[in-house]
Design a protein around this motif. Structure first.
Motif, short mmCIF file in Angstrom:
data_model
loop_
_atom_site.label_atom_id
_atom_site.label_comp_id
_atom_site.label_asym_id
_atom_site.label_seq_id
_atom_site.Cartn_x
_atom_site.Cartn_y
_atom_site.Cartn_z
N TRP A 1 45.21 -13.28 -42.84
CA TRP A 1 44.33 -12.23 -43.35
C TRP A 1 44.40 -10.96 -42.50
O TRP A 1 44.27 -9.84 -43.03
CB TRP A 1 42.89 -12.75 -43.43
CG TRP A 1 42.71 -13.70 -44.57
CD1 TRP A 1 42.44 -15.04 -44.52
CD2 TRP A 1 42.84 -13.36 -45.96
NE1 TRP A 1 42.38 -15.57 -45.78
CE2 TRP A 1 42.63 -14.56 -46.70
CE3 TRP A 1 43.12 -12.20 -46.67
CZ2 TRP A 1 42.68 -14.62 -48.08
CZ3 TRP A 1 43.18 -12.25 -48.06
CH2 TRP A 1 42.96 -13.44 -48.75
N LEU A 2 44.66 -11.10 -41.21
CA LEU A 2 44.86 -9.91 -40.39
C LEU A 2 46.12 -9.16 -40.85
O LEU A 2 46.11 -7.93 -40.97
CB LEU A 2 44.99 -10.29 -38.91
CG LEU A 2 45.31 -9.14 -37.96
CD1 LEU A 2 44.23 -8.05 -38.02
CD2 LEU A 2 45.46 -9.64 -36.53
N LYS B 1 48.65 -4.53 -43.57
CA LYS B 1 49.56 -3.99 -44.59
C LYS B 1 48.82 -3.15 -45.62
O LYS B 1 49.36 -2.15 -46.12
CB LYS B 1 50.33 -5.14 -45.26
CG LYS B 1 51.37 -5.76 -44.34
CD LYS B 1 52.32 -6.70 -45.07
CE LYS B 1 51.70 -8.02 -45.39
NZ LYS B 1 52.69 -8.99 -45.94
N GLN B 2 47.58 -3.53 -45.94
CA GLN B 2 46.79 -2.72 -46.86
C GLN B 2 46.44 -1.36 -46.25
O GLN B 2 46.47 -0.33 -46.93
CB GLN B 2 45.51 -3.47 -47.24
CG GLN B 2 45.71 -4.60 -48.23
CD GLN B 2 46.22 -4.11 -49.57
OE1 GLN B 2 45.72 -3.16 -50.13
NE2 GLN B 2 47.24 -4.77 -50.09
N ALA B 3 46.12 -1.37 -44.95
CA ALA B 3 45.80 -0.11 -44.26
C ALA B 3 47.01 0.82 -44.25
O ALA B 3 46.88 2.04 -44.44
CB ALA B 3 45.34 -0.41 -42.84
N ILE B 4 48.20 0.25 -44.05
CA ILE B 4 49.44 1.05 -44.05
C ILE B 4 49.75 1.55 -45.45
O ILE B 4 50.09 2.72 -45.65
CB ILE B 4 50.60 0.21 -43.49
CG1 ILE B 4 50.37 -0.11 -42.02
CG2 ILE B 4 51.93 0.95 -43.68
CD1 ILE B 4 51.30 -1.15 -41.46
N LYS B 5 49.59 0.67 -46.43
CA LYS B 5 49.89 1.03 -47.81
C LYS B 5 49.02 2.19 -48.29
O LYS B 5 49.51 3.11 -48.96
CB LYS B 5 49.69 -0.19 -48.71
CG LYS B 5 49.97 0.05 -50.18
CD LYS B 5 49.77 -1.21 -50.99
CE LYS B 5 50.03 -0.98 -52.48
NZ LYS B 5 49.82 -2.23 -53.27
N HIS B 6 47.74 2.14 -47.96
CA HIS B 6 46.80 3.17 -48.42
C HIS B 6 46.58 4.27 -47.39
O HIS B 6 45.70 5.11 -47.58
CB HIS B 6 45.47 2.51 -48.78
CG HIS B 6 45.57 1.51 -49.89
ND1 HIS B 6 45.82 1.88 -51.19
CD2 HIS B 6 45.48 0.16 -49.90
CE1 HIS B 6 45.86 0.81 -51.97
NE2 HIS B 6 45.67 -0.26 -51.21
N ILE C 1 43.95 5.40 -41.77
CA ILE C 1 44.18 5.47 -40.33
C ILE C 1 43.05 4.82 -39.54
O ILE C 1 43.29 4.09 -38.57
CB ILE C 1 44.36 6.94 -39.90
CG1 ILE C 1 45.63 7.51 -40.53
CG2 ILE C 1 44.42 7.06 -38.39
CD1 ILE C 1 45.83 8.99 -40.29
N SER C 2 41.81 5.05 -39.93
CA SER C 2 40.67 4.49 -39.19
C SER C 2 40.67 2.97 -39.26
O SER C 2 40.43 2.30 -38.24
CB SER C 2 39.36 5.05 -39.74
OG SER C 2 39.21 4.73 -41.12
N LEU C 3 40.94 2.40 -40.43
CA LEU C 3 40.99 0.94 -40.56
C LEU C 3 42.13 0.37 -39.73
O LEU C 3 41.96 -0.65 -39.04
CB LEU C 3 41.17 0.55 -42.04
CG LEU C 3 41.38 -0.94 -42.32
CD1 LEU C 3 40.19 -1.75 -41.81
CD2 LEU C 3 41.60 -1.19 -43.81
N LEU C 4 43.29 1.01 -39.79
CA LEU C 4 44.44 0.52 -39.02
C LEU C 4 44.14 0.53 -37.53
O LEU C 4 44.45 -0.43 -36.80
CB LEU C 4 45.66 1.39 -39.32
CG LEU C 4 46.97 1.00 -38.61
CD1 LEU C 4 47.43 -0.38 -39.06
CD2 LEU C 4 48.06 2.03 -38.86
N SER C 5 43.53 1.60 -37.05
CA SER C 5 43.19 1.70 -35.62
C SER C 5 42.20 0.62 -35.22
O SER C 5 42.33 0.01 -34.15
CB SER C 5 42.62 3.09 -35.33
OG SER C 5 42.33 3.24 -33.97
#
Length: 308
Positions: free
Chosen positions: A185-186, A191-196, A199-203
């Motif tokens: 799930w991580l 991958k969803q953060a990168i796809k969309h 930036i804040s979620l990815l960080s």
């Protein structure tokens, strides 16, 4: 005759050291045996996909000496350089291109995530003999975007007695290990953060504590933390190494059709000739009549009908 022409092309592919595009892409590819560590360096204009040069060596010291031939004012004009996560390239950019932003290629970011998840799957597979065949067969399903899994249509899956959906198969496999489920799930959220381009979620995902995540994923997160600003640049700027990876695939075709090369510079000329498709040549025929021509190549015909 064709060998002679290819050999003469070296003098036509001269690099202009008084100019560089604003956006560059760096990568390497498997080269001829005579090349150091069998890897050569290639870079292109990230804006239009034109290959700028191919070098026989990708070592940091060699690349530094090459790019320092460009005047400082030329190197200062470079705004971005897109790379994979190869550490020497980062040192090269910092030392040679003072104003350039480093962009980590999005494909390589996702590749690291998928490899870590695959490593966990293989570990679980080895420790669960009854599920070995299922984990081996449905590896593509595990890497698939969770939001794209079919949750409505029931069908027969090998190794399962009952009709199931894709989502149910994944749920069944994830029950084998908490570490596997947490890592899965991580990876999905990353991958969803990168796809969309979130930036804040990815960080947040990169920097949050994940005690139940597998060691392979922990190493990836450590790398991501170290290169976080470069990864964020990948979501900010539109440039990637996609065109360069396509050129690397073309290089593999050239090598296969030519049955390999001995001379690096003939190999370099062939790549530049085909990838840039047009070059001005001055050729003398058998009667020593000099003529200037523009050789325009149809890439597919050239690759199919000529061999060196």
């Amino acid at each position: 005759m064709l060998n002679h022409w290819i050999h003469q092309l070296n003098q036509h592919f001269m690099v202009n050291h008084n100019t560089l595009p604003k956006h560059l892409s760096f990568d390497e590819f498997s080269s001829v045996k005579s090349v150091h560590h069998k890897m050569s360096f290639i870079y292109m204009d990230a804006s239009n996909g034109n290959v700028l040069d191919i070098l026989p060596n990708r070592r940091l010291s060699f690349l530094k000496s090459y790019f320092l031939r460009f005047p400082l004012y030329v190197r200062e004009q470079v705004e971005t350089v897109c790379i994979d996560m190869y550490e020497p390239y980062i040192h090269l950019i910092h030392s040679s291109f003072p104003n350039a932003k480093i962009i980590t290629d999005r494909f390589h970011i996702v590749q690291h995530i998928n490899r870590s998840l695959n490593a966990v799957r293989i570990h679980v597979m080895k420790h669960n003999p009854k599920y070995y065949a299922r984990l081996k067969r449905y590896w593509k399903l595990i890497l698939k975007d969770a939001s794209s899994l079919d949750n409505h249509h029931y069908r027969k899956f090998t190794s399962y007695k009952y009709l199931m959906t894709e989502a149910q198969v994944i749920d069944d496999l994830l029950r084998l290990s908490q570490e596997f489920e947490t890592t899965y799930w991580l990876c999905q959220h990353l991958k969803q953060a990168i796809k969309h381009k979130n930036i804040s979620l990815l960080s947040d995902l990169i920097n949050q504590s994940n005690p139940y995540v597998a060691d392979s994923m922990q190493r990836v997160l450590k790398t991501f933390k170290k290169q976080e600003s470069y990864i964020i640049n990948a979501l900010t700027y539109p440039y990637s190494n996609g065109r360069l990876e396509g050129t690397n695939n073309l290089i593999k075709v050239i090598k296969r059709i030519a049955f390999g090369y001995r001379d690096f510079y003939n190999f370099r000329s062939r790549i530049l000739l085909i990838s840039n498709t047009m070059v001005h040549l001055e050729i003398k025929n058998h009667h020593h009549i000099s003529m200037t021509m523009v050789l325009t190549l149809n890439m597919s015909d050239y690759l199919t009908n000529t061999r060196l």
